[in-house]
Design an enzyme around this catalytic site. Sequence first.
Site, PDB file in Angstrom:
ATOM      1  N   LYS A  53       0.830  -1.200   0.000  1.00 42.13           N
ATOM      2  CA  LYS A  53       0.000   0.000   0.000  1.00 42.13           C
ATOM      3  C   LYS A  53       0.871   1.259   0.000  1.00 42.13           C
ATOM      4  O   LYS A  53       0.657   2.185  -0.795  1.00 42.13           O
ATOM      5  CB  LYS A  53      -0.916  -0.014   1.229  1.00 42.13           C
ATOM      6  N   ARG A 112      -3.109   2.881   8.852  1.00 38.75           N
ATOM      7  CA  ARG A 112      -3.455   1.634   8.160  1.00 38.75           C
ATOM      8  C   ARG A 112      -2.245   0.743   7.998  1.00 38.75           C
ATOM      9  O   ARG A 112      -1.149   1.216   7.718  1.00 38.75           O
ATOM     10  CB  ARG A 112      -3.976   1.936   6.748  1.00 38.75           C
ATOM     11  N   GLY A 150      -8.030  -7.659   5.187  1.00 36.97           N
ATOM     12  CA  GLY A 150      -8.785  -7.740   6.433  1.00 36.97           C
ATOM     13  C   GLY A 150      -8.073  -8.426   7.580  1.00 36.97           C
ATOM     14  O   GLY A 150      -8.642  -8.628   8.643  1.00 36.97           O
ATOM     15  N   MET A 183      -5.178  -7.433   9.125  1.00 41.41           N
ATOM     16  CA  MET A 183      -4.520  -6.572  10.112  1.00 41.41           C
ATOM     17  C   MET A 183      -5.375  -5.334  10.384  1.00 41.41           C
ATOM     18  O   MET A 183      -6.480  -5.228   9.891  1.00 41.41           O
ATOM     19  CB  MET A 183      -3.125  -6.232   9.631  1.00 41.41           C
ATOM     20  N   ARG A 208      -3.293  -0.980  -6.598  1.00 42.84           N
ATOM     21  CA  ARG A 208      -2.343  -2.096  -6.645  1.00 42.84           C
ATOM     22  C   ARG A 208      -2.644  -2.918  -7.893  1.00 42.84           C
ATOM     23  O   ARG A 208      -3.731  -2.788  -8.479  1.00 42.84           O
ATOM     24  CB  ARG A 208      -2.446  -2.976  -5.402  1.00 42.84           C
ATOM     25  N   HIS A 241      -6.636 -31.923   7.186  1.00 41.89           N
ATOM     26  CA  HIS A 241      -6.538 -33.311   6.736  1.00 41.89           C
ATOM     27  C   HIS A 241      -7.325 -33.497   5.442  1.00 41.89           C
ATOM     28  O   HIS A 241      -6.819 -34.014   4.443  1.00 41.89           O
ATOM     29  CB  HIS A 241      -7.071 -34.226   7.840  1.00 41.89           C
ATOM     30  N   ARG A 289       4.392 -47.918 -17.241  1.00 45.83           N
ATOM     31  CA  ARG A 289       4.451 -48.922 -16.168  1.00 45.83           C
ATOM     32  C   ARG A 289       3.828 -50.209 -16.712  1.00 45.83           C
ATOM     33  O   ARG A 289       2.705 -50.170 -17.222  1.00 45.83           O
ATOM     34  CB  ARG A 289       3.663 -48.455 -14.948  1.00 45.83           C
ATOM     35  N   ARG A 332       9.120 -49.454 -18.589  1.00 46.60           N
ATOM     36  CA  ARG A 332       9.773 -49.931 -17.370  1.00 46.60           C
ATOM     37  C   ARG A 332       9.411 -51.384 -17.118  1.00 46.60           C
ATOM     38  O   ARG A 332       8.230 -51.753 -17.143  1.00 46.60           O
ATOM     39  CB  ARG A 332       9.340 -49.092 -16.171  1.00 46.60           C
ATOM     40  N   GLU A 351      16.011 -44.154  -8.154  1.00 41.04           N
ATOM     41  CA  GLU A 351      14.932 -43.972  -7.173  1.00 41.04           C
ATOM     42  C   GLU A 351      15.282 -44.540  -5.802  1.00 41.04           C
ATOM     43  O   GLU A 351      14.482 -44.495  -4.892  1.00 41.04           O
ATOM     44  CB  GLU A 351      13.618 -44.564  -7.705  1.00 41.04           C
ATOM     45  N   SER A 379      16.317 -42.101 -15.355  1.00 44.12           N
ATOM     46  CA  SER A 379      15.062 -41.389 -15.117  1.00 44.12           C
ATOM     47  C   SER A 379      14.837 -41.384 -13.610  1.00 44.12           C
ATOM     48  O   SER A 379      14.838 -42.440 -12.970  1.00 44.12           O
ATOM     49  CB  SER A 379      13.910 -42.081 -15.835  1.00 44.12           C
ATOM     50  N   GLY A 428      13.043 -41.490 -10.336  1.00 43.50           N
ATOM     51  CA  GLY A 428      11.754 -41.912  -9.768  1.00 43.50           C
ATOM     52  C   GLY A 428      11.625 -41.205  -8.435  1.00 43.50           C
ATOM     53  O   GLY A 428      11.951 -41.748  -7.376  1.00 43.50           O
ATOM     54  N   THR A 429      11.146 -39.979  -8.492  1.00 51.34           N
ATOM     55  CA  THR A 429      11.171 -39.154  -7.276  1.00 51.34           C
ATOM     56  C   THR A 429      10.110 -39.569  -6.261  1.00 51.34           C
ATOM     57  O   THR A 429      10.162 -39.125  -5.122  1.00 51.34           O
ATOM     58  CB  THR A 429      11.006 -37.674  -7.648  1.00 51.34           C
ATOM     59  N   ASN A 430       9.167 -40.428  -6.664  1.00 51.21           N
ATOM     60  CA  ASN A 430       8.217 -40.930  -5.661  1.00 51.21           C
ATOM     61  C   ASN A 430       8.959 -41.827  -4.679  1.00 51.21           C
ATOM     62  O   ASN A 430       8.909 -41.630  -3.463  1.00 51.21           O
ATOM     63  CB  ASN A 430       7.089 -41.750  -6.310  1.00 51.21           C
ATOM     64  N   ASP A 431       9.640 -42.823  -5.224  1.00 49.00           N
ATOM     65  CA  ASP A 431      10.391 -43.719  -4.341  1.00 49.00           C
ATOM     66  C   ASP A 431      11.582 -43.002  -3.710  1.00 49.00           C
ATOM     67  O   ASP A 431      11.915 -43.249  -2.556  1.00 49.00           O
ATOM     68  CB  ASP A 431      10.872 -44.951  -5.122  1.00 49.00           C
ATOM     69  N   CYS A 476      10.386 -39.099 -13.865  1.00 49.21           N
ATOM     70  CA  CYS A 476       9.058 -39.647 -14.151  1.00 49.21           C
ATOM     71  C   CYS A 476       8.239 -39.828 -12.888  1.00 49.21           C
ATOM     72  O   CYS A 476       7.139 -40.374 -12.930  1.00 49.21           O
ATOM     73  CB  CYS A 476       9.167 -40.960 -14.915  1.00 49.21           C
ATOM     74  N   TYR A 525      14.311 -33.894 -19.813  1.00 51.28           N
ATOM     75  CA  TYR A 525      12.848 -33.890 -19.922  1.00 51.28           C
ATOM     76  C   TYR A 525      12.209 -34.173 -18.573  1.00 51.28           C
ATOM     77  O   TYR A 525      12.846 -34.691 -17.656  1.00 51.28           O
ATOM     78  CB  TYR A 525      12.372 -34.921 -20.954  1.00 51.28           C
TER      79      TYR A 525
HETATM   80  C1  PEP Z   1       8.839 -43.317  -8.807  1.00 51.28           C
HETATM   81  O1  PEP Z   1       9.153 -44.046  -7.863  1.00 51.28           O
HETATM   82  O2  PEP Z   1       8.963 -42.088  -8.806  1.00 51.28           O
HETATM   83  C2  PEP Z   1       8.253 -43.915 -10.011  1.00 51.28           C
HETATM   84  C3  PEP Z   1       8.004 -43.174 -11.069  1.00 51.28           C
HETATM   85  O3  PEP Z   1       7.901 -45.218  -9.957  1.00 51.28           O
HETATM   86  P1  PEP Z   1       6.587 -45.745  -9.213  1.00 51.28           P
HETATM   87  O4  PEP Z   1       5.766 -44.557  -8.837  1.00 51.28           O
HETATM   88  O5  PEP Z   1       5.902 -46.640 -10.175  1.00 51.28           O
HETATM   89  O6  PEP Z   1       7.178 -46.475  -8.055  1.00 51.28           O
HETATM   90 MG    MG Z   2       9.298 -46.162  -8.165  1.00 49.03          MG
END
Ligand code: PEP
Ligand code: MG
Length: 902
Positions: free
Chosen positions: A29, A98, A107, A109, A343, A459, A582, A637, A767, A786, A788-791, A854, A874
């Site tokens: 402001k 203000r 609203g 503060m 603004r 949650h 997969r 895979r 992974e 590649s 595997g960022t989940n694992d 991936c 990629y």
């Molecule tokens: C992972 O682990 O990121 C992955 C792509 O493989 P998945 O999810 O099938 O374990």
């Molecule tokens: Mg995996």
Amino acid sequence: MAAQETVDHKYVYDFAEGNKDQKVLLGGKGANLAEMTNLGLPVPPGFTITTEACKAYLATGEEPAGLADQISARVGALEAAMGRKLGDPEDPLLVSVRSGAKFSMPGMMETVLNVGLNDRSVVGLSAQAGGNDRFAWDSYRRLIQMFGKTVCDVPGEEFEHALDDAKRAKGTTNDLDLDADDLRGLVDAYKKIFSKHTGREFPQDPREQLDLAIKAVFESWNAERAVVYRRQERIPADLGTAVNVVAMVFGNLGPDSGTGVAFTRDPASGAQGIYGDYLANAQGEDVVAGIRNTVPLQELEKLDKKSYDELLDYMARLEGHYKDLCDIEFTIERGKLWMLQTRVGKRTAAAAFVIAGQLVDEGLIDLDEALHRVNGAQLAQLMFPRFKLDHEFQPVAKGIGASPGAAVGKVVFTSARAVELAGEGEQVILVRRETNPDDLNGMIAAQGILTSRGGKTSHAAVVARGMGKTCVSGADELDIDIPGRKFIVAGQTVREGDVVSIDGTTGKVYLGEVPVMPSEVVQYFEGELDPEQTDDPLVKAVHRIMTHADAKRRLAVRTNADTGPDAARARRFGAEGIGLCRTEHMFLGDRRELVEKLILARTDDERDSALAALLPLQRADFEEIFREMDGLPVTVRLIDPPLHEFLPPLEQLAVNVAVAQERGEDVAKEEALLAAVRRMHEENPMLGLRGVRLGLVIPGLFAMQVRAIAEAAVTVTRAGAVAKPEIMVPLVGAVQELETVRAEAEKIIAEVVGDSGVEVLIGTMIEVPRAALTAGQIAEAAQFFSFGTNDLTQMAWGFSRDDVEGAFFWRYLELGIFGISPFESIDRDGVGRLVRIAAEEGRAARPGLKLGVCGEHGGDPESVHFFHEVGLDYVSCSPFRVPVARLEAGRAVVETTGSDSR
Ligand code: PEP
Ligand code: MG
């Protein structure tokens, strides 16, 4: 020396001294008031106390040295500019105090108006207002009320009750019927309330009022609601707020006065025009309180043409100057227009794209800047189906849009009932006060989730977002009675089985079934809407910005798909290959029987015959995908999950066997299965016999898949298409694992491919943390990585990816241990570091090593920027997120050059 520096530190800036780029120091402001002052717009004189002063005060509980003197100097200058003095009984100067932080926190503060009024100056104010006693006493009672409530914590209801009493005594319900004498009486009543609660008289010294109001604004930075809001909006907690002290101007001095808001474009659609509201003879807070109805801004032209024309001129100047949609607050005091705030305005996702496109057309910004001004979250929002709303549908409640989408269904109040009705084919909306982990099954079964409590990190919100389910949380107008299986809202009772519609984008709740329509942006991506032919401004803008993002981005975007139709859709959405196919899904359905045979095989022959039966089925799967992805790379895979996932659950099997035995039935096959399931049971299957480990333990399994891939590629290529298979080995932690699989695979490939010209790459997932840390060795045997960022996230944190999000992440988010689930957005410091190490060491060992990701993070906007930074080739994500990843990959390139305009 140090003391000297403290004294000299500048904590107070006149509006003429600042500018719009000083938001960190002067708040949004203050910085914009300074900018408008410098543009020569009519801003009431004033000054800004910096966020640094606030931070110093909050750290020590005391005003920093020098602040009081600097305020005195600026008040003196303000008095000189206005020709009036604070507290002057004849002709007083009044100021507003203000808050204004770097990011707008509407609203959250405090604000105190009319500072400077006391028992004597109220008379002078009346004279200033042409003998308008009513106005003066009304201003004074507003000061005591606001000051009492916000500065001294007097309960607001007490003032409201006193106001109600005064109206009742007068026989009215309208504030405007109270005359000067009534308001003078009300001031006395308010003062009594004030002293009852504070143990002191209402301060008559204007400077004391000012100092206390400033401190109250500082302290409001840490008020609970502000803290909660910041956490939800992810605004850093250490910014502090600035305080703006501004000469008061009044919109309630008669019919030639008023107050309003204006937008330079429609913030909902982005359409150009004059948008806003005006209320004659009123102050800003009357508009907010909804005491009277506003009129559209255009009406001002008839009421006060001079101010209207002037306002339009300023709006055009501001938009040209900020090169963006601006919102404005203004007041007209007896025919004189004052600009109180501007603004860069908030806007809907659709408006963000449309406005960015328009500004390019108008030559105000270039395409890079347009790309910078939209984002993947907005694009994702535009891809959800929406409600088709016309006049007959009015929301009955509004909560927080916790997980986007449009869901319609029958109301249920328990998880069990949700599961039951969904099992009968009904669409249900699970309504709870707040969900907990016991509600998980109901949440899975429901179309959407509606709660009366909780915010964006509750949650319900976290779990619903994780599942991609529509969720409205914190709809507190709902009075929910779980045992009674009903809720009451807007005077209506909604019982179990009644239909409701919830909008997870806007947070609105409707009774009955609202029709749902597909997104026009998805129709465009699907190729059903031609951007050159349509006159839908949104589709045109999205097309233009996406085209630019594609031209800019360095990251390629692939998709995670394991069926022909998914692959085809992703390709229409712009995917440049498959980054993860997969194969485990290909072992389900009517192929379970063959998999069971494979698992139960007691001899090599039994196993080989099961594998031989699976081979042609797998080959057909891959042929379909290679055909859809003609000319583009397809990473397949090899099978990853533990084999018992293909068998019935242990408990169910044990019960079936026991019951059948009881009945004297032949259970030989079931017993064998049960024995196998028992044998393969693992306490931690996600850390057990899966991925490459399985391939090394079950002879022929990976070989069958490799053969199917190679044969499919050859068949498709011989038919005239181009197949580019890449075989990916999951869960590798040591180079030896990969070497073993690779040696066998290469033999099969050489044999199958012959002179067909098909080239098959062999690479690995990264992974397992050990793979990231030994990436230099693994790269010797891999043609690509590649991530595997989940694992990798699961194993780096030691979080079970299947359990923790619903179990306790809401608490971690509440405590701020992380701002967002690390399964949703990459944890740069931990998991991200593993990615960086592996990318660097992998490329050092094998220059030009192809790198992709991936895991789910491949489609998350924040994470895409990280993968760009790390230099991956990629990202690969689910088909629906492909456009989001394309956009963000483009934004990652222009990010460093764009401006911080919001
Ligand atoms: C992972 O682990 O990121 C992955 C792509 O493989 P998945 O999810 O099938 O374990
Ligand atoms: Mg995996």
